[in-house]
Every structure is written in C-alpha cells, then in structure tokens.
Design an enzyme around this catalytic site. Structure first.
Site, PDB file in Angstrom:
ATOM      1  N   SER A 124      28.293  -6.333  27.338  1.00  0.00           N
ATOM      2  CA  SER A 124      27.183  -7.290  27.335  1.00  0.00           C
ATOM      3  C   SER A 124      25.857  -6.590  27.597  1.00  0.00           C
ATOM      4  CB  SER A 124      27.431  -8.349  28.417  1.00  0.00           C
ATOM      5  OG  SER A 124      26.274  -9.123  28.620  1.00  0.00           O
ATOM      6  N   TYR A 149      29.567 -10.534  37.577  1.00  0.00           N
ATOM      7  CA  TYR A 149      30.005 -10.575  36.170  1.00  0.00           C
ATOM      8  C   TYR A 149      29.446  -9.365  35.424  1.00  0.00           C
ATOM      9  CZ  TYR A 149      29.521 -11.366  31.215  1.00  0.00           C
ATOM     10  OH  TYR A 149      29.521 -11.175  29.861  1.00  0.00           O
ATOM     11  N   LYS A 153      31.285  -5.713  33.686  1.00  0.00           N
ATOM     12  CA  LYS A 153      31.094  -5.148  32.335  1.00  0.00           C
ATOM     13  C   LYS A 153      30.710  -3.672  32.440  1.00  0.00           C
ATOM     14  CE  LYS A 153      32.090  -8.733  29.885  1.00  0.00           C
ATOM     15  NZ  LYS A 153      33.354  -8.735  29.105  1.00  0.00           N
TER      16      LYS A 153
END
Ligand code: WQD
Length: 337
Positions: A124, A149, A153
C-alpha cells in the site's frame, strides 16, 4: 498455471481472479469470508462463465494451507488476505500483527516447502506516509507508518525482501496500491463494505443512493487547490490487471532470486471535492455533502509516479476517474435494488 489467490473473494481479489482467468491463468481462491461474501463467487462465475475453485479457509491455518498446496500444483501466489481497516488497527494492533504478518510468514514457509517460487504481495502507498515530495516514486523513502495497518504492510515488504536475499529461491513483487475505487463494468462484482464505510467512494455512493443522509468531507483547510485532500484514485480493474502483469514478469525472470516494488496508481492527484464534482457530472446527480473537520491520521496529499510500472512491468492504468465513478455508481444501484 494455477495461482493461489488469498482473499480472492474480496474487493480487489475478486476482480483479480476475473482478470487472471481472462489472461489464461487458473485462479484458486482461499478466503475465510471474514470480510467478504460467498455470493461474490457467483458474480465471478457469471463473468468468466465457469465456477472457480475456492477453499473456505484461513491463511493462518497451516494444515489447511498444506492440504491446498498438496492438492493443487501451484505456480504462484497472490496474497491479498489481510485485515485492512486503518482505524481498527489502532484499536486492535495485536490482531493486525498476528493476522497480517502471521499469514505472510506462513505462506512463504509453505511455498518453500512445496517449491512454489512466484509471490505477488498486496502492499500500500501507506508505507510512504506523508511524502516530502510528490509524486512518489518507488525510491521515495518509506516513512514511519501512521497506523499498525500501515506498519504491517511495511514489515511484510521487509520480510519478503529478506527471504529473497536469503537465496531461498523466491521471486517476489510488492505492489503498492493507491486508492482503489470502482467496480467491474458488469456490475456483478464490486466493493462490499461491512457496516459504515470508512473509505470515500463507497460512503459517497451510499449517500447518493440514500443509504446515508449525507457525505462529510473531512477537512477543507489543507494546503491544496480547493483545501481538500489529494489522492490517486485507481480503477479496481486496472489494479487487478497489474497483478497479472506482475505474475507474467515473475514468470519471465530467470534469476533464482528476485524482489521489486511497483507503484500502482494513475499518476494523477485528485482532490476529494474534484472527485465529488466528477461523480455528480458523470452520473448526472447532486450529492448531499457537507464540509466537516479533518479526520485524524489523514495525510494531506499523495499520488504516484508510475513510470517504473510502465517501463518494467508493461502496465499502465487505462481507465479514467469518470469510468471509475460511473462503474461505482452502477454497482451501488445494483446493490440497492
Ligand atoms: C480518501 C480521502 C479522506 C471518507 C485508505 C487506506 C489505504 C488504502 C485506501 C488499503 C481522505 C476523505 C473519506 C469520508 C472523506 N487501503 N474522506 N469523507 O484514507 O486515502 O486510504 O484506503 O490499502 O491504505 O489508508 O482512503 O477513502 O478513507 O479517504 O472526506 O467519508 O477521502 O479524508 O482524504 P485513504 P479513504
């Protein structure tokens, strides 16, 4: 060539399953349906004209994974399955680290056991944080993640890179997504947000169809042309096609070990208000929205430089913002029937 698609019943996963099939691959889905619905499989089937193999299982379940690898002669894996709600990750960091890191480590371990060498990872643009200069290239330094989050990644990218460097015989690509929006032109698959959508476009289309009273624009005092945040909104089908290109690139790599990252965006920055105005224009409607306070954690602006994806992967976004918003609306109208 059989490709395991983890989270293949999800928003991006389902669109990628369609593109894989239409490019001659044989996609095999594994999904625990914690954030997707089994009816998506019918939608995929109606597009590709045949049923797709799907294992209802969790990517942290080693036994289930080994059974799948045992049964299916896999040529590669695309790993979408992950928890991905930024706000939730702040409240439940351990769940995010266990699920997102755990599934990636387990998949890489089992791939090695079964000699499966090609891995495409769903990363991302969040890894860039608020970049110092724009557009971001793949060489733009990653910044401290603003959420657990985003940190998962970043850590997963490092795990994959370290496995490649260890000469484990892994060939891997991390695709850094910008903001995926829209739906398949058939309107039989699309985004299925659970509860109140946190992302802009699904909330917007729900407001347009009357499911939400109005859309709130989070902040209009940013240092941008109209004061609202800038993002790189990419059609989910273009994003799906990037995964097919990534697999094809890996299949053509003749070195034992390979790792690279690619930005997958349009290269265009669009403000929230510009998106709203475009939605109203292409769908010939007036949206009920109001300007509210900034949302904590939002970065002001980010959009991609996509030269590398075009030069190295032979991929470039083809659909316009208008296409994305037309398809998003058509999908919402079908959902609301
Ligand atoms: C976009 C813009 C909001 C809702 C997130 C993840 C990212 C990726 C994409 C997974 C922001 C504004 C939003 C609303 C608004 N996901 N907005 N009103 O935050 O850019 O990215 O989704 O990979 O990792 O972080 O997407 O759609 O939530 O917000 O004004 O009701 O729309 O402030 O400027 P975001 P988003």
């Amino acid at each position: 060539m059989k490709i395991l698609v983890t989270g293949g019943a999800g928003f991006i996963g389902s669109h990628t399953v369609v593109e894989l099939y239409q490019s001659g691959f044989e996609p095999i889905i594994i999904d625990n349906f914690s954030n997707s619905e089994e009816k998506v499989l019918e939608g995929i089937q109606s597009i590709i004209g045949k049923s797709v193999v799907c294992y209802k299982a969790d990517c942290n379940d080693a036994e289930a994974l080994r059974q799948i690898f045992q049964k299916e002669q896999l040529a590669g894996v695309i790993h979408f399955a992950a928890s991905k709600a930024v706000g939730e990750s702040v409240e439940k960091p351990l769940m995010y680290y266990e699920n997102n890191l755990g599934s990636t480590v387990l998949l890489l371990k089992i791939m090695r056991e079964f000699g499966v060498k090609n891995f495409v990872f769903s990363s991302s643009c969040t890894v860039y944080g608020q970049p110092d200069s724009l557009p971001v290239t793949e060489a733009t330094p990653r910044q401290e993640a603003a959420s657990p989050y985003g940190n998962t990644k970043r850590i997963c990218e490092d795990i994959i890179r370290d496995v490649v460097v260890s000469k484990a015989g892994l060939k891997a690509i991390a695709l850094r997504y910008f903001n995926p929006i829209g739906a398949h032109e058939s309107a039989v698959i699309g985004e299925l947000p659970r509860g109140v959508p946190s992302n802009l476009v699904p909330f917007l289309t729900q407001a347009a169809v009357g499911l939400r009273e109005k859309l709130t624009v989070f902040g209009s005092d940013y240092n941008t042309p109209d004061g609202t945040c800038i993002r790189d909104f990419i059609h989910v089908v273009d994003l799906a096609k990037a995964h097919v290109k990534a697999l094809s690139l890996l299949a053509g790599v003749d070195t034992e070990d390979y790792y690279d990252v690619f930005n997958v965006g349009t290269g265009e920055g669009v403000t929230v208000l510009q998106l709203i105005q475009t939605f109203e224009k292409v769908n010939n409607l007036t949206l009920n929205y109001t300007i509210g306070p900034r949302r904590p954690g939002d970065i002001e602006q980010i959009y991609a430089q996509v030269d590398k994806s075009e030069k190295v992967m032979g991929w470039k976004a083809e659909k316009t913002l208008e296409d994305s918003l037309r398809d998003a609306w058509r999908w919402q109208q079908r959902l609301s029937k």
